[in-house]
Structure formats: C-alpha cells, structure tokens
Design a protein around this motif. Sequence first.
Motif, PDB file in Angstrom:
ATOM      1  N   ALA A 145       0.866  -1.196   0.000  1.00  0.00           N
ATOM      2  CA  ALA A 145       0.000   0.000   0.000  1.00  0.00           C
ATOM      3  C   ALA A 145       0.892   1.233   0.000  1.00  0.00           C
ATOM      4  CB  ALA A 145      -0.927  -0.009   1.216  1.00  0.00           C
ATOM      5  N   PRO A 146       1.401   1.617  -1.180  1.00  0.00           N
ATOM      6  CA  PRO A 146       2.360   2.720  -1.257  1.00  0.00           C
ATOM      7  C   PRO A 146       1.771   4.063  -0.821  1.00  0.00           C
ATOM      8  CG  PRO A 146       1.769   1.942  -3.457  1.00  0.00           C
ATOM      9  CD  PRO A 146       1.106   1.034  -2.480  1.00  0.00           C
ATOM     10  N   GLU A 147       2.590   4.818  -0.113  1.00  0.00           N
ATOM     11  CA  GLU A 147       2.175   6.136   0.374  1.00  0.00           C
ATOM     12  C   GLU A 147       1.749   7.054  -0.772  1.00  0.00           C
ATOM     13  OE1 GLU A 147       4.344   9.961   2.362  1.00  0.00           O
ATOM     14  OE2 GLU A 147       5.040   7.978   3.004  1.00  0.00           O
ATOM     15  N   LYS A 148       2.445   6.997  -1.876  1.00  0.00           N
ATOM     16  CA  LYS A 148       2.149   7.876  -3.018  1.00  0.00           C
ATOM     17  C   LYS A 148       1.177   7.249  -4.021  1.00  0.00           C
ATOM     18  CE  LYS A 148       5.213  10.976  -1.713  1.00  0.00           C
ATOM     19  NZ  LYS A 148       4.809  11.910  -0.741  1.00  0.00           N
ATOM     20  N   GLY A 149       0.521   6.151  -3.630  1.00  0.00           N
ATOM     21  CA  GLY A 149      -0.428   5.499  -4.529  1.00  0.00           C
ATOM     22  C   GLY A 149      -1.679   6.340  -4.749  1.00  0.00           C
ATOM     23  N   ALA A 150      -2.477   5.925  -5.697  1.00  0.00           N
ATOM     24  CA  ALA A 150      -3.746   6.605  -5.993  1.00  0.00           C
ATOM     25  C   ALA A 150      -4.862   5.919  -5.191  1.00  0.00           C
ATOM     26  CB  ALA A 150      -4.043   6.532  -7.482  1.00  0.00           C
ATOM     27  N   TYR A 151      -5.533   6.681  -4.335  1.00  0.00           N
ATOM     28  CA  TYR A 151      -6.574   6.131  -3.471  1.00  0.00           C
ATOM     29  C   TYR A 151      -7.868   6.930  -3.647  1.00  0.00           C
ATOM     30  CZ  TYR A 151      -2.701   3.693  -1.317  1.00  0.00           C
ATOM     31  OH  TYR A 151      -1.604   2.891  -1.110  1.00  0.00           O
ATOM     32  N   ALA A 152      -8.959   6.233  -3.838  1.00  0.00           N
ATOM     33  CA  ALA A 152     -10.270   6.875  -3.967  1.00  0.00           C
ATOM     34  C   ALA A 152     -10.601   7.673  -2.709  1.00  0.00           C
ATOM     35  CB  ALA A 152     -11.341   5.824  -4.251  1.00  0.00           C
ATOM     36  N   HIS A 153     -10.150   7.187  -1.561  1.00  0.00           N
ATOM     37  CA  HIS A 153     -10.365   7.904  -0.295  1.00  0.00           C
ATOM     38  C   HIS A 153      -9.796   9.325  -0.384  1.00  0.00           C
ATOM     39  CE1 HIS A 153     -10.563   8.589   4.066  1.00  0.00           C
ATOM     40  NE2 HIS A 153      -9.329   9.072   3.953  1.00  0.00           N
ATOM     41  N   ASP A 154      -8.608   9.453  -0.953  1.00  0.00           N
ATOM     42  CA  ASP A 154      -7.977  10.771  -1.064  1.00  0.00           C
ATOM     43  C   ASP A 154      -8.758  11.680  -2.012  1.00  0.00           C
ATOM     44  OD1 ASP A 154      -6.037   9.788   0.638  1.00  0.00           O
ATOM     45  OD2 ASP A 154      -4.587   9.395  -0.957  1.00  0.00           O
ATOM     46  N   GLU A 155      -9.316  11.085  -3.058  1.00  0.00           N
ATOM     47  CA  GLU A 155     -10.124  11.864  -4.004  1.00  0.00           C
ATOM     48  C   GLU A 155     -11.366  12.423  -3.325  1.00  0.00           C
ATOM     49  OE1 GLU A 155      -9.371  12.696  -7.196  1.00  0.00           O
ATOM     50  OE2 GLU A 155      -7.434  11.775  -6.733  1.00  0.00           O
ATOM     51  N   LYS A 156     -11.952  11.631  -2.444  1.00  0.00           N
ATOM     52  CA  LYS A 156     -13.176  12.069  -1.761  1.00  0.00           C
ATOM     53  C   LYS A 156     -12.883  13.085  -0.650  1.00  0.00           C
ATOM     54  CE  LYS A 156     -17.352  10.488   0.562  1.00  0.00           C
ATOM     55  NZ  LYS A 156     -18.299  11.315  -0.139  1.00  0.00           N
ATOM     56  N   TRP A 157     -11.874  12.795   0.190  1.00  0.00           N
ATOM     57  CA  TRP A 157     -11.636  13.597   1.391  1.00  0.00           C
ATOM     58  C   TRP A 157     -10.462  14.564   1.271  1.00  0.00           C
ATOM     59  CZ3 TRP A 157     -15.682  13.559   4.339  1.00  0.00           C
ATOM     60  CH2 TRP A 157     -16.506  12.440   4.346  1.00  0.00           C
ATOM     61  N   HIS A 158      -9.592  14.382   0.303  1.00  0.00           N
ATOM     62  CA  HIS A 158      -8.436  15.270   0.069  1.00  0.00           C
ATOM     63  C   HIS A 158      -7.521  15.383   1.292  1.00  0.00           C
ATOM     64  CE1 HIS A 158     -10.441  16.325  -3.632  1.00  0.00           C
ATOM     65  NE2 HIS A 158     -11.523  16.593  -2.942  1.00  0.00           N
ATOM     66  N   ASP A 159      -7.401  14.281   2.055  1.00  0.00           N
ATOM     67  CA  ASP A 159      -6.545  14.319   3.241  1.00  0.00           C
ATOM     68  C   ASP A 159      -5.241  13.541   3.074  1.00  0.00           C
ATOM     69  OD1 ASP A 159      -7.749  11.832   3.287  1.00  0.00           O
ATOM     70  OD2 ASP A 159      -8.608  12.034   5.284  1.00  0.00           O
ATOM     71  N   GLY A 160      -5.057  12.884   1.926  1.00  0.00           N
ATOM     72  CA  GLY A 160      -3.794  12.239   1.609  1.00  0.00           C
ATOM     73  C   GLY A 160      -3.414  11.033   2.455  1.00  0.00           C
ATOM     74  N   ASN A 161      -4.370  10.481   3.195  1.00  0.00           N
ATOM     75  CA  ASN A 161      -4.014   9.348   4.053  1.00  0.00           C
ATOM     76  C   ASN A 161      -4.724   8.047   3.673  1.00  0.00           C
ATOM     77  OD1 ASN A 161      -6.587   9.780   5.059  1.00  0.00           O
ATOM     78  ND2 ASN A 161      -5.953   9.919   7.198  1.00  0.00           N
ATOM     79  N   GLY A 162      -5.087   7.911   2.421  1.00  0.00           N
ATOM     80  CA  GLY A 162      -5.713   6.668   1.966  1.00  0.00           C
ATOM     81  C   GLY A 162      -4.838   5.458   2.244  1.00  0.00           C
ATOM     82  N   PHE A 163      -3.529   5.620   2.038  1.00  0.00           N
ATOM     83  CA  PHE A 163      -2.592   4.531   2.306  1.00  0.00           C
ATOM     84  C   PHE A 163      -2.646   4.090   3.764  1.00  0.00           C
ATOM     85  CE2 PHE A 163      -0.170   8.172   3.631  1.00  0.00           C
ATOM     86  CZ  PHE A 163       0.724   7.713   4.607  1.00  0.00           C
TER      87      PHE A 163
END
Length: 138
Positions: A70-88
Amino acid sequence: MIYSEYVNRETKGYTDILDITDDVKRIVSRSGIQNGLVTIAVSSSTSAITTLEFEPGLISDFRKALEIIAPEKGAYAHDEKWHDGNGFSHVRSSLIGTSKTIPITSKSLLLGTWQQVILIDFDNRPRSRKVFVQVFGE
C-alpha cells in the motif's frame, strides 16, 4: 475477572512503530490475573496493533513491505473524496488490524522469545493514540 487500562502514546505518523510490550506486561501484572487473555486495541482507522521482532532490520523490512503493498504515493479513492492524503494509512491499518489477543499463562504473556507487541501509526501526521488493554481470566 476483567481488568482494563489505557496506554497513551504520542506518535509521529508515517508508519511510526512503537514497542508497547512492557506497558502490556505491567497491566497484566496489575490485573492479578494468572491465566486468561489480554486484548490490545487501538480505536483508529489509521493505526494498528500486531506483534513483531522489534529490531531495526525487521522494522525496516516491515516498512518496505508495507510500501510495496500500500504505497504512500499510490492513488486512493479515499484521497479523491476527502483530500486528506491518508488513503494509504487506512489500507495499511485494515490489512494489519487494530487489535490483537494474546494468551496469558502463569501471569505472563504467551509470546515468543523475540516477539513484541507493537503499535503502528500509519497516518500522515503526528497523533495522540489511546490503546485499550483489557485482561480477562482467573
């Protein structure tokens, strides 16, 4: 009998790994319970509880493995929704789990020689973590 306490820890985030074995052992000792189980849990969706040999090489290996999974710089739908950058962080927490149950025999945690109880904070910022430790048995 059931006995409960909390362990409070300040973390750095970004897969900060803390050995909380001695804290858990102290709580088990204070509980007076000779044989039973201890459950260690953190109420957080971006941290985890597990066991690990707490030595620098394995800690480094563990961090590298998580970066592959689960890479820190990966693309996560969670980040798209919440914009908090912690999907990983959420993915890592879900994979490892937020609690661990360990047997107690003769007032001691049933752990291997090189096995420690660890708290891992995956979030992308420092946090205050409250770990719940509940001992039950006789």
